[in-house]
Design a protein around this motif. Structure first.
Motif, PDB file in Angstrom:
ATOM      1  N   VAL A 135     -27.999  27.087  14.663  1.00  0.00           N
ATOM      2  CA  VAL A 135     -29.465  27.092  14.692  1.00  0.00           C
ATOM      3  C   VAL A 135     -29.970  25.805  15.347  1.00  0.00           C
ATOM      4  N   SER A 136     -29.337  24.701  14.991  1.00  0.00           N
ATOM      5  CA  SER A 136     -29.732  23.408  15.548  1.00  0.00           C
ATOM      6  C   SER A 136     -29.449  23.312  17.043  1.00  0.00           C
ATOM      7  N   VAL A 137     -28.379  23.971  17.495  1.00  0.00           N
ATOM      8  CA  VAL A 137     -28.106  24.016  18.941  1.00  0.00           C
ATOM      9  C   VAL A 137     -29.276  24.686  19.662  1.00  0.00           C
ATOM     10  N   GLY A 138     -29.752  25.799  19.101  1.00  0.00           N
ATOM     11  CA  GLY A 138     -30.906  26.479  19.682  1.00  0.00           C
ATOM     12  C   GLY A 138     -32.144  25.606  19.671  1.00  0.00           C
ATOM     13  N   GLN A 242     -40.651  12.450  26.503  1.00  0.00           N
ATOM     14  CA  GLN A 242     -40.400  11.655  25.298  1.00  0.00           C
ATOM     15  C   GLN A 242     -40.795  12.421  24.038  1.00  0.00           C
ATOM     16  N   ALA A 243     -41.909  13.159  24.114  1.00  0.00           N
ATOM     17  CA  ALA A 243     -42.388  13.907  22.951  1.00  0.00           C
ATOM     18  C   ALA A 243     -41.448  15.054  22.611  1.00  0.00           C
ATOM     19  N   HIS A 244     -40.987  15.798  23.612  1.00  0.00           N
ATOM     20  CA  HIS A 244     -40.078  16.912  23.362  1.00  0.00           C
ATOM     21  C   HIS A 244     -38.697  16.412  22.932  1.00  0.00           C
ATOM     22  N   LEU A 245     -38.327  15.219  23.370  1.00  0.00           N
ATOM     23  CA  LEU A 245     -37.033  14.650  22.987  1.00  0.00           C
ATOM     24  C   LEU A 245     -36.959  14.383  21.488  1.00  0.00           C
ATOM     25  N   LEU A 246     -38.115  14.136  20.862  1.00  0.00           N
ATOM     26  CA  LEU A 246     -38.140  13.918  19.415  1.00  0.00           C
ATOM     27  C   LEU A 246     -37.524  15.109  18.678  1.00  0.00           C
ATOM     28  N   LEU A 247     -37.904  16.313  19.086  1.00  0.00           N
ATOM     29  CA  LEU A 247     -37.386  17.502  18.417  1.00  0.00           C
ATOM     30  C   LEU A 247     -35.936  17.779  18.799  1.00  0.00           C
ATOM     31  N   SER A 248     -35.584  17.486  20.034  1.00  0.00           N
ATOM     32  CA  SER A 248     -34.189  17.685  20.445  1.00  0.00           C
ATOM     33  C   SER A 248     -33.259  16.748  19.677  1.00  0.00           C
ATOM     34  N   LEU A 249     -33.674  15.501  19.476  1.00  0.00           N
ATOM     35  CA  LEU A 249     -32.869  14.554  18.705  1.00  0.00           C
ATOM     36  C   LEU A 249     -32.801  14.960  17.241  1.00  0.00           C
ATOM     37  N   TYR A 250     -33.873  15.522  16.733  1.00  0.00           N
ATOM     38  CA  TYR A 250     -33.865  16.087  15.376  1.00  0.00           C
ATOM     39  C   TYR A 250     -32.771  17.143  15.258  1.00  0.00           C
ATOM     40  N   SER A 251     -32.645  17.974  16.286  1.00  0.00           N
ATOM     41  CA  SER A 251     -31.635  19.034  16.277  1.00  0.00           C
ATOM     42  C   SER A 251     -30.223  18.465  16.374  1.00  0.00           C
ATOM     43  N   VAL A 252     -30.047  17.415  17.187  1.00  0.00           N
ATOM     44  CA  VAL A 252     -28.744  16.746  17.274  1.00  0.00           C
ATOM     45  C   VAL A 252     -28.368  16.164  15.914  1.00  0.00           C
ATOM     46  N   GLY A 253     -29.335  15.506  15.273  1.00  0.00           N
ATOM     47  CA  GLY A 253     -29.102  14.950  13.945  1.00  0.00           C
ATOM     48  C   GLY A 253     -28.732  16.021  12.940  1.00  0.00           C
ATOM     49  N   ILE A 255     -27.163  18.853  13.561  1.00  0.00           N
ATOM     50  CA  ILE A 255     -25.773  19.263  13.811  1.00  0.00           C
ATOM     51  C   ILE A 255     -24.805  18.258  13.202  1.00  0.00           C
ATOM     52  N   LEU A 256     -25.076  16.973  13.417  1.00  0.00           N
ATOM     53  CA  LEU A 256     -24.220  15.926  12.844  1.00  0.00           C
ATOM     54  C   LEU A 256     -24.248  15.974  11.319  1.00  0.00           C
ATOM     55  N   GLY A 257     -25.440  16.241  10.769  1.00  0.00           N
ATOM     56  CA  GLY A 257     -25.579  16.321   9.326  1.00  0.00           C
ATOM     57  C   GLY A 257     -24.773  17.466   8.733  1.00  0.00           C
ATOM     58  N   VAL A 258     -24.795  18.624   9.407  1.00  0.00           N
ATOM     59  CA  VAL A 258     -24.026  19.784   8.944  1.00  0.00           C
ATOM     60  C   VAL A 258     -22.535  19.453   8.903  1.00  0.00           C
ATOM     61  N   LEU A 259     -22.045  18.834   9.965  1.00  0.00           N
ATOM     62  CA  LEU A 259     -20.616  18.501  10.031  1.00  0.00           C
ATOM     63  C   LEU A 259     -20.223  17.502   8.947  1.00  0.00           C
ATOM     64  N   CYS A 260     -21.070  16.488   8.746  1.00  0.00           N
ATOM     65  CA  CYS A 260     -20.771  15.489   7.711  1.00  0.00           C
ATOM     66  C   CYS A 260     -20.832  16.107   6.318  1.00  0.00           C
ATOM     67  N   SER A 302     -36.156  10.141  14.313  1.00  0.00           N
ATOM     68  CA  SER A 302     -36.120  11.600  14.420  1.00  0.00           C
ATOM     69  C   SER A 302     -34.682  12.120  14.288  1.00  0.00           C
ATOM     70  N   LEU A 303     -33.732  11.397  14.883  1.00  0.00           N
ATOM     71  CA  LEU A 303     -32.313  11.734  14.734  1.00  0.00           C
ATOM     72  C   LEU A 303     -31.894  11.654  13.267  1.00  0.00           C
ATOM     73  N   LEU A 304     -32.322  10.579  12.583  1.00  0.00           N
ATOM     74  CA  LEU A 304     -31.992  10.395  11.173  1.00  0.00           C
ATOM     75  C   LEU A 304     -32.642  11.463  10.302  1.00  0.00           C
ATOM     76  N   PHE A 305     -33.876  11.831  10.644  1.00  0.00           N
ATOM     77  CA  PHE A 305     -34.564  12.878   9.876  1.00  0.00           C
ATOM     78  C   PHE A 305     -33.812  14.206   9.997  1.00  0.00           C
ATOM     79  N   GLY A 306     -33.409  14.553  11.218  1.00  0.00           N
ATOM     80  CA  GLY A 306     -32.640  15.778  11.409  1.00  0.00           C
ATOM     81  C   GLY A 306     -31.333  15.752  10.636  1.00  0.00           C
ATOM     82  N   PHE A 307     -30.651  14.602  10.660  1.00  0.00           N
ATOM     83  CA  PHE A 307     -29.377  14.436   9.956  1.00  0.00           C
ATOM     84  C   PHE A 307     -29.540  14.674   8.454  1.00  0.00           C
ATOM     85  N   SER A 308     -30.619  14.137   7.882  1.00  0.00           N
ATOM     86  CA  SER A 308     -30.785  14.152   6.428  1.00  0.00           C
ATOM     87  C   SER A 308     -31.568  15.357   5.916  1.00  0.00           C
TER      88      SER A 308
END
Length: 390
Positions: A135-138, A242-253, A255-260, A302-308
């Protein structure tokens, strides 16, 4: 054959990742296309929650009676009509109906997919944890696709058409594949556990907190995904990329959160402390975004928010709930996600009303939800521990 089936099931959840955020990511464009306000677009988005409310308690029950494959195809068909309908209408009422179909699609896919993945693995549910990653990849791909479409001055509807193309291709891939038969061999285990089940104050308190956490854990995520891009553009003053990257980094976070989280849970680390730590990190990250207004710090947060917040803590809460009621897992799952569906419906209405004040206030409401979540998981940790000791 097994690999092809698993591939197609996971591919559906990349498409589902598109579906979760595609309306929010196109809010300004859809506002112009429908000649209406952002508040009305937010109202349309709330239809997704209505669809879930209508379907969640039904699809899970019926998937045990009917074919799993039928419900997977039902979910795909609903998403297909949603994507085509949104870009082919200027009627708010019809758009709202399409959003309801997206909610039904979510429920139908869950009913057919979670059960199939468990049955493919002889009752082992670890494969379902990875659904969140897909889902996060999407959710990662779509904002970049929309930014590219915007940058090339192309029609906004191409992002919806991409969903249509993927759904048709995946439907063709699924045609020759056979789904496993339902696994039905747990009666003895359930009867033994039932004998140990006794009502106690800890379990009652934990149950109430978990039901509410089904709401807040869902609201925390969808609130953020709906408003973070607009916040970046309108409040923080970021450019489109920059604004759209916020959500993309959330999604990356995420994915990392799921794996951890997958690793932590496999090492038998208790769910309670994980829930507390993750909710604190999510709320802290959101506070940084609200206050910093600088690209680098906001992107890290945003990356940290997605992770957690989106790394599987909702599913972890459900795991605790099912441990409290091991013989009623289906019912508990329905109740938990039913309250998540209520969040999907009410959050756009609440945040849409707050947006009349300002975009910052709209996103700031999510910080308040985070604080409530911290309180709830603290109660869950101590109350469930007492329940398990009884």
């Amino acid at each position: 054959m097994r690999f092809r089936l698993v591939f197609s099931l996971y591919l559906n959840y990349i498409i589902h990742g598109f579906g979760l955020i595609i309306l929010a990511q196109n809010m300004t464009t859809l506002s112009d296309y429908w000649s209406t306000s952002l508040k009305m677009v937010s109202f349309v988005i709330s239809g997704i929650g209505i669809g879930r409310l209508l379907a969640y308690l039904i699809t899970g029950y019926l998937s045990d009676k009917l074919s799993r494959k039928f419900f997977v195809y039902l979910g795909m068909a609903c998403y297909l009509f949603f994507a085509i309908g949104i870009v082919s209408t200027k009627s708010i009422i019809f758009a709202y109906f399409c959003a309801i179909l997206a909610g039904i699609a979510n429920s139908a896919l869950d009913a057919g997919t979670y059960t199939t993945l468990v049955e493919l693995n002889d009752g082992n549910g670890q494969a379902t944890v990875l659904i969140k990653a897909f889902v996060s990849v999407g959710e990662f791909i779509l904002p970049l696709l929309i930014a590219a479409i915007h940058g090339a001055n192309l029609w906004f509807g191409w992002s919806f058409i991409s969903m249509v193309v993927l759904l048709i291709l995946n439907a063709i891939l699924l045609i020759p594949l056979k789904f496993p038969q339902p696994y039905q061999n747990e009666k003895n285990t359930q009867e033994k556990i039932e004998q140990r089940q006794q009502s106690n104050l800890g379990r009652i308190i934990a149950t109430g907190a978990l039901v509410l956490y089904g709401y807040t854990s869902m609201a925390l995520m969808i609130w953020f995904t709906q408003w973070i891009t607009l916040f970046g553009e309108k409040v923080a003053g970021f450019n489109t990329t920059q604004a759209h990257l916020l959500l993309s980094l959330y999604s990356v976070g995420s994915i990392l959160g799921v794996l951890c989280l997958y690793i932590f849970l496999n090492r038998n680390i208790s769910e309670g402390p994980i829930l507390i730590i993750m909710n604190i990190l999510a709320t802290l990250a959101l506070g940084i975004i609200l206050l910093s207004h600088t690209p680098l710090l906001s992107h890290i947060a945003s990356l940290l928010f997605g992770f957690s917040a989106a790394g599987g803590i909702m599913q972890t809460g459900l795991t605790v709930f099912m441990k409290l009621y091991p013989t009623r897992r289906g019912f508990v799952t329905g109740i938990f996600y039913f309250f998540g569906a209520i969040a999907s419906f009410t959050e756009p209405l609440i945040s849409g009303a707050l947006s009349d004040i300002s975009i910052q206030v709209a996103l700031g409401g999510d910080f308040f939800v985070g604080l409530i979540g911290i309180g709830l998981v603290t109660v869950i940790n101590f109350a469930s521990r007492q329940a398990f000791e009884m």
